[in-house]
Each structure stands twice: as structure tokens, then as C-alpha cells.
Enzyme design. Structure first.
Site, PDB file in Angstrom:
ATOM      1  N   CYS A   2      32.329 107.233   4.154  1.00  0.00           N
ATOM      2  CA  CYS A   2      32.301 108.110   2.992  1.00  0.00           C
ATOM      3  C   CYS A   2      32.473 107.254   1.750  1.00  0.00           C
ATOM      4  CB  CYS A   2      33.459 109.099   3.036  1.00  0.00           C
ATOM      5  SG  CYS A   2      33.397 110.178   4.476  1.00  0.00           S
ATOM      6  N   GLY A  28      27.312 108.235   2.005  1.00  0.00           N
ATOM      7  CA  GLY A  28      27.373 109.518   2.687  1.00  0.00           C
ATOM      8  C   GLY A  28      26.440 110.508   2.048  1.00  0.00           C
ATOM      9  N   ASN A 102      38.288 108.154   2.647  1.00  0.00           N
ATOM     10  CA  ASN A 102      37.271 107.317   3.294  1.00  0.00           C
ATOM     11  C   ASN A 102      37.971 106.562   4.422  1.00  0.00           C
ATOM     12  OD1 ASN A 102      35.590 104.204   2.394  1.00  0.00           O
ATOM     13  ND2 ASN A 102      35.139 105.611   4.041  1.00  0.00           N
ATOM     14  N   GLY A 103      37.465 106.760   5.630  1.00  0.00           N
ATOM     15  CA  GLY A 103      38.075 106.083   6.777  1.00  0.00           C
ATOM     16  C   GLY A 103      38.216 107.047   7.925  1.00  0.00           C
ATOM     17  N   CYS A 238      36.833  95.800   7.016  1.00  0.00           N
ATOM     18  CA  CYS A 238      35.686  96.096   7.884  1.00  0.00           C
ATOM     19  C   CYS A 238      34.542  95.130   7.591  1.00  0.00           C
ATOM     20  CB  CYS A 238      35.224  97.522   7.639  1.00  0.00           C
ATOM     21  SG  CYS A 238      33.655  97.892   8.429  1.00  0.00           S
ATOM     22  N   TYR A 244      26.257  95.794   6.378  1.00  0.00           N
ATOM     23  CA  TYR A 244      25.295  96.881   6.202  1.00  0.00           C
ATOM     24  C   TYR A 244      25.689  97.920   5.169  1.00  0.00           C
ATOM     25  CZ  TYR A 244      23.027 101.362   7.300  1.00  0.00           C
ATOM     26  OH  TYR A 244      22.365 102.555   7.199  1.00  0.00           O
ATOM     27  N   SER A 286      18.224  97.147   3.951  1.00  0.00           N
ATOM     28  CA  SER A 286      19.450  96.483   4.413  1.00  0.00           C
ATOM     29  C   SER A 286      19.239  95.025   4.814  1.00  0.00           C
ATOM     30  CB  SER A 286      20.062  97.274   5.562  1.00  0.00           C
ATOM     31  OG  SER A 286      19.072  97.553   6.522  1.00  0.00           O
ATOM     32  N   ASP A 348      16.640  91.867  10.163  1.00  0.00           N
ATOM     33  CA  ASP A 348      17.333  93.140   9.937  1.00  0.00           C
ATOM     34  C   ASP A 348      18.838  92.878  10.061  1.00  0.00           C
ATOM     35  OD1 ASP A 348      17.751  95.794   9.364  1.00  0.00           O
ATOM     36  OD2 ASP A 348      16.831  96.578  11.188  1.00  0.00           O
ATOM     37  N   ASP A 349      19.628  93.834   9.587  1.00  0.00           N
ATOM     38  CA  ASP A 349      21.076  93.594   9.580  1.00  0.00           C
ATOM     39  C   ASP A 349      21.730  93.866  10.927  1.00  0.00           C
ATOM     40  OD1 ASP A 349      20.550  96.484   8.739  1.00  0.00           O
ATOM     41  OD2 ASP A 349      22.636  96.498   9.351  1.00  0.00           O
ATOM     42  N   CYS A 385      33.084 102.013  16.791  1.00  0.00           N
ATOM     43  CA  CYS A 385      34.085 101.862  15.737  1.00  0.00           C
ATOM     44  C   CYS A 385      34.975 103.100  15.714  1.00  0.00           C
ATOM     45  CB  CYS A 385      33.388 101.726  14.383  1.00  0.00           C
ATOM     46  SG  CYS A 385      34.555 101.604  13.023  1.00  0.00           S
ATOM     47  N   CYS A 437      38.127  92.902  10.389  1.00  0.00           N
ATOM     48  CA  CYS A 437      38.019  93.565  11.694  1.00  0.00           C
ATOM     49  C   CYS A 437      36.607  93.327  12.205  1.00  0.00           C
ATOM     50  CB  CYS A 437      38.254  95.071  11.543  1.00  0.00           C
ATOM     51  SG  CYS A 437      37.921  95.962  13.085  1.00  0.00           S
ATOM     52  N   CYS A 440      33.618  95.933  16.354  1.00  0.00           N
ATOM     53  CA  CYS A 440      32.308  96.412  16.832  1.00  0.00           C
ATOM     54  C   CYS A 440      31.526  95.307  17.530  1.00  0.00           C
ATOM     55  CB  CYS A 440      31.507  97.033  15.692  1.00  0.00           C
ATOM     56  SG  CYS A 440      31.383  96.015  14.211  1.00  0.00           S
TER      57      CYS A 440
HETATM   58  P1  AMP Z   1      18.946 101.543  16.004  1.00  0.00           P
HETATM   59  O1  AMP Z   1      17.598 102.129  16.113  1.00  0.00           O
HETATM   60  O2  AMP Z   1      19.991 102.530  16.522  1.00  0.00           O
HETATM   61  O3  AMP Z   1      19.081 100.198  16.636  1.00  0.00           O
HETATM   62  O4  AMP Z   1      19.266 101.415  14.448  1.00  0.00           O
HETATM   63  C1  AMP Z   1      19.337 100.187  13.797  1.00  0.00           C
HETATM   64  C2  AMP Z   1      19.132 100.388  12.323  1.00  0.00           C
HETATM   65  O5  AMP Z   1      20.089 101.312  11.814  1.00  0.00           O
HETATM   66  C3  AMP Z   1      19.284  99.091  11.528  1.00  0.00           C
HETATM   67  O6  AMP Z   1      18.124  98.930  10.768  1.00  0.00           O
HETATM   68  C4  AMP Z   1      20.494  99.302  10.650  1.00  0.00           C
HETATM   69  O7  AMP Z   1      20.221  98.896   9.313  1.00  0.00           O
HETATM   70  C5  AMP Z   1      20.779 100.785  10.686  1.00  0.00           C
HETATM   71  N1  AMP Z   1      22.208 101.075  10.877  1.00  0.00           N
HETATM   72  C6  AMP Z   1      23.159 100.318  11.426  1.00  0.00           C
HETATM   73  N2  AMP Z   1      24.346 100.955  11.463  1.00  0.00           N
HETATM   74  C7  AMP Z   1      24.152 102.170  10.931  1.00  0.00           C
HETATM   75  C8  AMP Z   1      24.994 103.299  10.664  1.00  0.00           C
HETATM   76  N3  AMP Z   1      26.282 103.293  10.993  1.00  0.00           N
HETATM   77  N4  AMP Z   1      24.410 104.385  10.108  1.00  0.00           N
HETATM   78  C9  AMP Z   1      23.104 104.415   9.806  1.00  0.00           C
HETATM   79  N5  AMP Z   1      22.269 103.373  10.020  1.00  0.00           N
HETATM   80  C10 AMP Z   1      22.768 102.264  10.574  1.00  0.00           C
END
Ligand code: AMP
Length: 462
Positions: A2, A28, A102-103, A238, A244, A286, A348-349, A385, A437, A440
Site C-alpha cells: 500500500c 496500490g 502499509n505493511g 524490504c 520492483y 520495472s 526483467d526484475d 512474503c 529482509c 522471499c
Molecule cells: P509472473 O508471471 O507471475 O512470473 O509475474 C512476473 C512479473 O510480475 C514481473 O514482470 C514482475 O515485474 C511482476 N511482479 C513481481 N512481483 C509482483 C507483485 N507483487 N505484484 C505485481 N506484479 C509483480
């Protein structure tokens, strides 16, 4: 996850809170709310949806006063329902009180059970309401003491803003899991926000980040600070905020998010090089900073191979079955002229379930890329998480039950490489990993939660 924002000492408190929430919208998108105080009473407006759709001039005019707090919600505890929208707002024996959180509290269910056994009636499923009940029941003489007593009973992640008729209180949990910064406007108003990007928008100057375990009370323009909680042995900022969640233009935990992400990309290029490639592209938005870092470190040119549509909301309902794969195409489209005949590194992240990566790799190949090498600027996400990031159960986390080679085959990439936990620690400036932390990625939880048992093998089907 959030976002929270608060301001005190400004005649346009609710208008500025609206702008602050707008800057925090990425944290959010399910619901948003503002509660204001004119010194005598509190007024609230909360609704499902996006900040810009919820608040207009008449709604904001109904939120008068020189103090306000606001919240944008992305549910991690409690369903995506209006009753869980924040700030929570109550009337209790001590007066009126609103709270924006938030948390995620890890002992909320147990506390709620005890309170309910004692006759408490809860109006939401949000873990935050537990804090309200504990506060209302406290026998301590002052509001701050009641709040501190309540918070001594909860465990987990909380960055909080609490508004009463005449006070704005900001708190960060002792582990410092979620961010919270203090800013000041030229006119003298104090501002609090999850991220500095909200301060930048309203031209407030960053004063400092709240310290872990700090309770800051602002009353009549005067600041009082204390650290009433026992100091933990280590901190638990975090790391996924840096990977991300936060916006790249924010300064988070003392570092520029953009610079940190770029360093992640450089480290990734050192650890997981791609010997022969024509270009580096990012999964926008991202992956952009890390992709630029990867390009600079490797010498492989950066280009724009994917375009993100800014008009796809989270509320979009994917078509069923046969045309379901359109989903990712609505969000991302490939630039054929850039990709055709090229060996591409795509950064990607994170990979969570693996479904997005698989669609992206296929899209890049369909656009003419001859090779696709996927590089991820965080380590494999293996553990859920409990502190407020919306990660699915272990069964759904692809890296919890599959090797990197298996994931590479599933996403149909020619190669796949992740940054190491050590490398990520270097990039965030925490080489000894004492202040972040990383649960994850590592499964090392901050508060000794029981790590969930071995995951069931998830099925890798298209
Ligand atoms: P997935 O298809 O589940 O592997 O989604 C990976 C993608 O979701 C990556 O491109 C991330 O940037 C994005 N992502 C990672 N964590 C979250 C999150 N908590 N909420 C929304 N998107 C996320």
C-alpha cells in the site's frame, strides 16, 4: 502493499493528499481514501478504484481542515472490498481516530481471535483494525501511550499514519520493513509519505526517513519524536521495494531506486553474461533501469524492444480460453523492426509464477528475435512474503520447485540467469546483508516464522 500519505499545517491538506496519493498510485490500485481533520472532527471518503477516479473537487471540498491522511490499497490481508479500504476511521471513548497502514501484521489473526472472544466486533478483515481495537482498549493515559501499548502487541510490518482531531502521528515498525519519509513544504507544513516521489510532486523538501521503531507526533506544528520499542538485533528493510515495488525516481532507504536498479543490472551482467548478443531490451517499466545497467556493463547496445500500454488497468478482465493469451499483448507489444533477426537479452526484475516471462519470450520470438536470453535482476523468488508484498503461495512460485534450467525450458528462453543474493546485497549497498529482509529469496524470515514445508511440485502447463 500500500501507499500512505499525510500532511498537517496546510489549508489545502486534502487537495495535497490527493496529489500525494496520485504519486503513490503504483503502490496500490484497488481502493483509496482520505480522512481530514479541521481540528474539531474528522471526515472520510473511501472508495474502490483509482485515485483520479475517486476524488474530484466536490469530494475534496467535503474533506476540510489543515490535516489529512490518505491511503492507496493493494490487498495482502483481507479481501479487495470497500469495507477494507483505508484509512480506517473510528469513534472511540477517546475521540475520533483514523489510521492508514502499509505493511502486514503476522500475528493479527491470533490477536483478532482473542479480541473477538472478548466481545470485540470487527467491521473489516483488514489486519489494521486489530491496532484500532487494541488502542481503544488501552488503559494508558495519553493517546500516544495507548498507541504504543497497542503496537507493542503486534508483530510484523507497519508504516502507519494516525490522525486524530489535533494530532498526526507517524510510526515505523522496529525492523523498518516498509518505508516512510518526512518532508516539509516551504510554507512550513509537514508531510509524510511512503516514497519521496510524493514529496517531489507537491514540491516538499525531504527532511529525512523515519527511523525504524520511531514514533513521530506532530501537534500544532511541533514535532516530538521517540523510540519506545525494544531495538531488534537487525533491521529488515524490504529488498523487494528496491527490486520492483518503489518508483525509480524515489529515494528509498537512503538510496536512489534508479541507481540501485542500475547497479543490479551491472552486477547481473558480471554474474550472468551473455557472450554473443546484439541488443539488450527491458521489460517495461520495472526492468528498464536494470537493463540500462546490464547494457552499460556488457557493452551490448540498449534498445526499446517492448512497448507498454499505459491504459491497461488491473481491473481488466482477461478473455477466456482461446483468446486468453491476448492478455499480455494488451499490456506489452513487441517492436518488430528492432527485434527482427537479433539475438536479444531481455531484462526483467523478477519471475514469480513464470507466466509473464513465457509470454514475453514467445512474443519476442514471434517478432523475429533469433535468440532470447532472459536475465532477472533479483534471485529466484522461492518463498512467500508475510510482510506485505503480494506473493502467491509456495506452490505457485515457479522457482520454489524448479531449477533454473527447468524454468528456462518452461519460458522457452535460450538461456536464463538470475542475480545472486550476494550480488543483490552489493547492489543495494548491504553486502553483509544485515539490514535488508531477503526472505522471499532466502527463506530466512525476520521474526522466525515457520518456513512452509516442501512445496508440492507445481505443474508447468501452458
Ligand atoms: P509472473 O508471471 O507471475 O512470473 O509475474 C512476473 C512479473 O510480475 C514481473 O514482470 C514482475 O515485474 C511482476 N511482479 C513481481 N512481483 C509482483 C507483485 N507483487 N505484484 C505485481 N506484479 C509483480
Amino acid at each position: 502493499m500500500c501507499g500512505i500519505f499525510g500532511i498537517t499545517g496546510h489549508v489545502e491538506a486534502s487537495n495535497l493528499t490527493y496529489l500525494g496519493l496520485h504519486a503513490l498510485q503504483h503502490r496500490g490500485q484497488e481502493s483509496a481514501g482520505i480522512v481530514s481533520s479541521d481540528g474539531h472532527g474528522l471526515r472520510a471518503h473511501r472508495q474502490m478504484g483509482l485515485v483520479a477516479d475517486i476524488f474530484d473537487a466536490p469530494v475534496l471540498a467535503g474533506l476540510p481542515g489543515q490535516s489529512a491522511i490518505g491511503h492507496v490499497r493493494y490487498s495482502t490481508a483481507g479481501g479487495s472490498l470497500l469495507k477494507n479500504a483505508q484509512p480506517l476511521f473510528v469513534q472511540y471513548a477517546g475521540g475520533q481516530c483514523a489510521i492508514a497502514h502499509n505493511g502486514n501484521l503476522i500475528n493479527a489473526a491470533a490477536l483478532k481471535e482473542k479480541l473477538e472472544a472478548d466481545g470485540a466486533i470487527f467491521q473489516s478483515d483488514a489486519d489494521t483494525e486489530v491496532i484500532m481495537h487494541l488502542l481503544a482498549r488501552s488503559k494508558q493515559p495519553t493517546f500516544e501511550q495507548k498507541l504504543v501499548e497497542a503496537l507493542r502487541k503486534v508483530e510484523g510490518a507497519y508504516s502507519l499514519l494516525v490522525l486524530t482531531e489535533n494530532k498526526l502521528v507517524a510510526v515505523r515498525d522496529p525492523l523498518g520493513i516498509r518505508p516512510l519519509v518526512l518532508g516539509r513544504m516551504k510554507e512550513g507544513a509537514y508531510v509524510l509519505a511512503s516514497e519521496t516521489t510524493a514529496l517531489d510532486l507537491i514540491e516538499a523538501e525531504l527532511v529525512r526517513e523515519l527511523e525504524p521503531g520511531e514514533v513521530l507526533v506532530i501537534e500544532n506544528g511541533v514535532l516530538r519524536t521517540s523510540k519506545p520499542f525494544a531495538e531488534p538485533a537487525r533491521l529488515g528493510r524490504c529488498i523487494f521495494e528496491q527490486v520492483y515495488f518503489a518508483r525509480p525516481d524515489s529515494v528509498l532507504f537512503g538510496s536512489s531506486v534508479y541507481e540501485v536498479r542500475k547497479r543490479m543490472g551491472m552486477q547481473l551482467a558480471r554474474e550472468q553474461p551473455v557472450p554473443a548478443a546484439d541488443l539488450v531490451i527491458a521489460v517495461p517499466d520495472s526492468g528498464v533501469a536494470a537493463a540500462i545497467g546490464f547494457s552499460q556493463q556488457s557493452g551490448i547496445p540498449y534498445d526499446v524492444g517492448l512497448i507498454r500500454s499505459h491504459y491497461v488497468g488491473r481491473t481488466f478482465i482477461e478473455p477466456q480460453q482461446s483468446i486468453r493469451h491476448f492478455g499480455v499483448k494488451l499490456k506489452l507489444s513487441a517492436v518488430k523492426h528492432v527485434l527482427k533477426g537479433k539475438r536479444v537479452v531481455v531484462v526483467d526484475d523478477s519471475i514469480v509464477r513464470g507466466t509473464t516471462s513465457r509470454k514475453i519470450v514467445k512474443m519476442l520470438k514471434a517478432a523475429g528475435a533469433t535468440e532470447v536470453h532472459l536475465r532477472i535482476s533479483s534471485p529466484p523468488t522461492k518463498w512467500p512474503c508475510f510482510y506485505g508484498i503480494d506473493t502467491p503461495s509456495r506452490q505457485e512460485l515457479i522457482a520454489a520447485s524448479h531449477t533454473t534450467d527447468e524454468i528456462a525450458r518452461y519460458v522457452t528462453a535460450d538461456s536464463l540467469g538470475y542475480i545472486s543474493i550476494e550480488g543483490l546485497g552489493e547492489a543495494v549497498g548491504d553486502a553483509d546483508r544485515g539490514s535488508f529482509c531477503t526472505a522471499c529469496f532466502s527463506g530466512q524470515y525476520l521474526l522466525g516464522e515457520m518456513a512452509p514445508g516442501a512445496p508440492e511440485q507445481s505443474k508447468l502447463t501452458a
